[in-house]
Motif scaffolding. Structure first.
Motif, PDB file in Angstrom:
ATOM      1  N   ILE A   1      -9.240   5.952 -12.328  1.00  0.00           N
ATOM      2  CA  ILE A   1     -10.651   6.319 -12.199  1.00  0.00           C
ATOM      3  C   ILE A   1     -11.146   7.094 -13.415  1.00  0.00           C
TER       4      ILE A   1
ATOM      5  N   LYS B   1     -11.366  -7.876  -4.219  1.00  0.00           N
ATOM      6  CA  LYS B   1     -12.374  -8.293  -3.246  1.00  0.00           C
ATOM      7  C   LYS B   1     -13.789  -7.918  -3.721  1.00  0.00           C
TER       8      LYS B   1
ATOM      9  N   PHE C   1     -10.697   7.572  -4.863  1.00  0.00           N
ATOM     10  CA  PHE C   1     -10.012   6.618  -5.733  1.00  0.00           C
ATOM     11  C   PHE C   1     -10.497   5.201  -5.414  1.00  0.00           C
ATOM     12  N   ALA C   2     -10.436   4.833  -4.141  1.00  0.00           N
ATOM     13  CA  ALA C   2     -10.888   3.501  -3.731  1.00  0.00           C
ATOM     14  C   ALA C   2     -12.374   3.314  -4.032  1.00  0.00           C
TER      15      ALA C   2
ATOM     16  N   PHE D   1      -3.527  -1.272  -2.273  1.00  0.00           N
ATOM     17  CA  PHE D   1      -4.825  -0.900  -1.708  1.00  0.00           C
ATOM     18  C   PHE D   1      -5.887  -0.975  -2.805  1.00  0.00           C
TER      19      PHE D   1
ATOM     20  N   GLY E   1      -4.279  -1.566   6.364  1.00  0.00           N
ATOM     21  CA  GLY E   1      -4.610  -0.484   5.459  1.00  0.00           C
ATOM     22  C   GLY E   1      -3.449   0.376   5.027  1.00  0.00           C
ATOM     23  N   ASN E   2      -3.766   1.488   4.401  1.00  0.00           N
ATOM     24  CA  ASN E   2      -2.732   2.432   3.995  1.00  0.00           C
ATOM     25  C   ASN E   2      -2.672   3.585   5.006  1.00  0.00           C
ATOM     26  N   ALA E   3      -1.813   4.545   4.741  1.00  0.00           N
ATOM     27  CA  ALA E   3      -1.622   5.645   5.699  1.00  0.00           C
ATOM     28  C   ALA E   3      -2.948   6.349   5.982  1.00  0.00           C
TER      29      ALA E   3
ATOM     30  N   TYR F   1      -4.999  -2.364  12.527  1.00  0.00           N
ATOM     31  CA  TYR F   1      -3.717  -1.883  11.994  1.00  0.00           C
ATOM     32  C   TYR F   1      -3.621  -2.013  10.467  1.00  0.00           C
TER      33      TYR F   1
ATOM     34  N   GLU G   1     -14.145  -5.104   4.488  1.00  0.00           N
ATOM     35  CA  GLU G   1     -13.511  -5.421   3.210  1.00  0.00           C
ATOM     36  C   GLU G   1     -14.506  -5.235   2.065  1.00  0.00           C
ATOM     37  N   ALA G   2     -13.970  -5.023   0.869  1.00  0.00           N
ATOM     38  CA  ALA G   2     -14.816  -4.777  -0.301  1.00  0.00           C
ATOM     39  C   ALA G   2     -15.685  -5.989  -0.641  1.00  0.00           C
TER      40      ALA G   2
ATOM     41  N   ASN H   1      -6.409  -4.598  -4.063  1.00  0.00           N
ATOM     42  CA  ASN H   1      -7.166  -5.432  -3.145  1.00  0.00           C
ATOM     43  C   ASN H   1      -8.651  -5.071  -3.169  1.00  0.00           C
TER      44      ASN H   1
ATOM     45  N   LEU I   1     -13.870   1.346   4.463  1.00  0.00           N
ATOM     46  CA  LEU I   1     -13.480   0.421   3.399  1.00  0.00           C
ATOM     47  C   LEU I   1     -11.978   0.186   3.467  1.00  0.00           C
ATOM     48  N   ASN I   2     -11.589  -1.086   3.651  1.00  0.00           N
ATOM     49  CA  ASN I   2     -10.181  -1.359   3.890  1.00  0.00           C
ATOM     50  C   ASN I   2      -9.791  -2.729   3.331  1.00  0.00           C
ATOM     51  N   ILE I   3      -8.516  -3.052   3.430  1.00  0.00           N
ATOM     52  CA  ILE I   3      -8.015  -4.293   2.830  1.00  0.00           C
ATOM     53  C   ILE I   3      -7.852  -5.387   3.881  1.00  0.00           C
TER      54      ILE I   3
ATOM     55  N   THR J   1      -6.204   5.189   5.773  1.00  0.00           N
ATOM     56  CA  THR J   1      -7.194   4.464   6.582  1.00  0.00           C
ATOM     57  C   THR J   1      -6.693   4.263   8.016  1.00  0.00           C
ATOM     58  N   ARG J   2      -5.380   4.076   8.167  1.00  0.00           N
ATOM     59  CA  ARG J   2      -4.859   3.899   9.531  1.00  0.00           C
ATOM     60  C   ARG J   2      -5.027   5.180  10.359  1.00  0.00           C
TER      61      ARG J   2
ATOM     62  N   VAL K   1       0.880  -1.173   0.000  1.00  0.00           N
ATOM     63  CA  VAL K   1       0.000   0.000   0.000  1.00  0.00           C
ATOM     64  C   VAL K   1       0.919   1.225   0.000  1.00  0.00           C
ATOM     65  N   ASP K   2       0.348   2.378  -0.311  1.00  0.00           N
ATOM     66  CA  ASP K   2       1.154   3.610  -0.369  1.00  0.00           C
ATOM     67  C   ASP K   2       2.408   3.399  -1.218  1.00  0.00           C
TER      68      ASP K   2
END
Lengths: 331, 331
Positions: A181, A236, B229-230, A229, B188-190, B186, B212-213, A232, B179-181, B192-193, A147-148
């Motif tokens: 996107i 999913k 984006f997500a 990210f 996710g990316n910067a 803990y 999760e998606a 995934n 929404l996360n992976i 979501t954390r 991620v990132d």
């Protein structure tokens, strides 16, 4: 001989399915040797009941197991005598060509990058998934490791994905799309906008520009490049919508008599289709760009899936893919 | 009276469908007034052939049109006499409660944020989509407005989404998922954390943690919060997989006689299902948190969709949602 290390202790059905899968793989291909890594006390009794070529199977005893509940980075550092850490070390020391594990995904990703280590100039190892499409299969990477990500990682993912698509999926001049996107060059977030020109200028790949997630199941590009990210989320959502839609179809057929009758008639066709869109018989997802190949098998892998994950390593070794990746990323 | 401004010039079938949709909406609800914004020379001839309550329809003449090929930010700044800019100004000046446009998505998102402007302490306006699920509908936001979002934006999205789900979708104590992976805190990316603790500590929302998606089409949470984006990747994958799977089902049924027969029998059930999973009759996607409501209708909106997008504004106005959002975000 291709030497494949197998984590006997990782996964929901370990060690039984892992040991049985390894033995089946040995029977299916005479060019491989399997090193089963795990607790002898658990592994040996299962092996005893099975027939296999004893010259091509070795057991390496370890005492610890990394659980899925362990914090990955800490577990990899602390559980030094775990099957997972031992397997990664074998890659690092060139004692194995590949390592297959159905254990903790997080620990595989961390262990791959910090113990097995990146090859040559590879900055990050992406997790690669072959996604079923209307046209066949497309590659989605990175699906879970980084991620990132930085723009230059995406460029390396594109190069590694191209080699994978060429040599493992046998696609000629595979197209690379940047998952985004919108299709216009200026679209996207800071990462994709910075990655776009790098991909455009790279003559090692067949870049076709930005591609939207809508085209993923239609095989619009052979290779979709993204950070872990986004990858995934796409993967999913893909799995979830497939499952939800089939569930809804079944339910909606039960609401009428003609639906029920029709449902019986379409069952064989639907079953075939579900198999195409289902990955449960696949082996696992490779982590590319490491010293040797790491295959992350599903946590709920059966013996068939473990076997397939082991056999998946053969194409990599035969094509010297690790070597090819090192040279391509160098350039 | 609720005053709804309608962009007569935006969209593939403008101005005809836009004008007809506006007139249908007037007939469907007596509590609304419609202000059609566009070139009189194009709008008036269409109106002439229609019957409607002349006291509740006004035409405001503009000479310019923002095209989908225009660079959004530049177009919004330069085409000052466009229907889109005029509509956004009406919101800003409180001359309309809502503005509906099927024009350039980019220009609507930019125009909404820089011309209509954010209300109160709202930092960014998210684009909201109601996603069909096995359970009914879930909210996904942000679906397209703010890539590279900041953690505090996600918190505001969660608060705005909660009000939307409560008052427009009539859900009691709607659940909010990040929404996360992975589900662990803990993961996710910067972004979501950093957003997780903000969401966890907020007592205005019913936060259920990371989601999760995969659970999206199952309605695992009522509200999914993410950056644009997500959100866009999830939404487009959702649409694509739905389309691809139905296409594949049709194709697979044609390969056998029993499949063909069964296909005929299940057609009515499948049609009903496709309607549930299809958004083509829906009005549009709201942009929340602006001075007044902006509804982004599909670019290929028919008159029915324009009508529905206009009627969608009524619930917002009746519930004073703009006002509620201002107060909730303030707190």
């Amino acid at each position: 001989m291709i030497r494949i290390a197998v984590d006997a202790m990782g996964g929901d059905f370990a060690p039984e399915c892992n040991v049985k899968g390894a033995v089946s793989a040995l029977a299916a291909n005479k060019e491989i040797e399997v090193i089963l890594i795990g607790n002898e006390e658990a592994v040996d009794p299962i092996l005893k009941g099975l027939e296999y070529d004893k010259d091509r199977l070795e057991v390496i005893h370890t005492t610890e197991v990394i659980e899925t509940s362990d914090e990955p980075a800490i577990a990899v550092l602390k559980k030094k005598d775990s099957s997972l850490v031992a397997g990664m070390k074998m890659l690092k020391n060139k004692e194995a060509d590949a390592f297959v594990s159905a254990g903790s995904s997080g620990a595989i990703l961390v262990g791959g990058q910090i113990i097995a280590g990146h090859i040559g100039n590879v900055r990050r190892a992406p997790l690669v998934v072959e996604v079923p499409t209307v046209e066949g299969k497309s590659l989605l990477l990175d699906c879970g490791a980084n991620v990132d990500a930085k723009p230059e990682y995406l460029l390396q993912f594109a190069i590694m994905g191209t080699l994978y698509a060429k040599y493992i999926m046998h696609k000629e001049n595979p197209t690379v799309g940047l998952l985004n996107i919108g299709t216009e060059e200026y679209k996207g977030n800071a990462l994709t906008r910075a990655a776009y020109p790098l991909l455009k200028e790279c003559d090692q790949i067949n870049f076709v520009g930005n591609v939207e997630a809508r085209g993923l199941p239609f095989g619009e590009a052979d290779i979709y490049v993204c950070d872990a990210f986004a990858g995934n989320i796409a993967l999913k959502t893909f799995e979830g919508v497939g499952k939800a839609l089939l569930k809804q179809i079944k339910a909606s057929l039960m609401t009428s008599f003609s639906g029920k009758m029709g449902g019986l008639l379409i069952k064989p066709s639907l079953k075939g289709l579900m198999k195409t869109f289902d990955s449960s018989e696949d082996g696992g997802a490779p982590l590319l760009g490491l010293n040797g190949l790491v295959i992350k098998a599903h946590g709920n892998s059966t013996d068939v899936q473990i076997k397939n994950a082991i056999l998946q390593c053969i194409g990599f070794a035969e094509n010297d893919l690790t070597d090819k990746i090192e040279k391509a990323v160098e350039a």
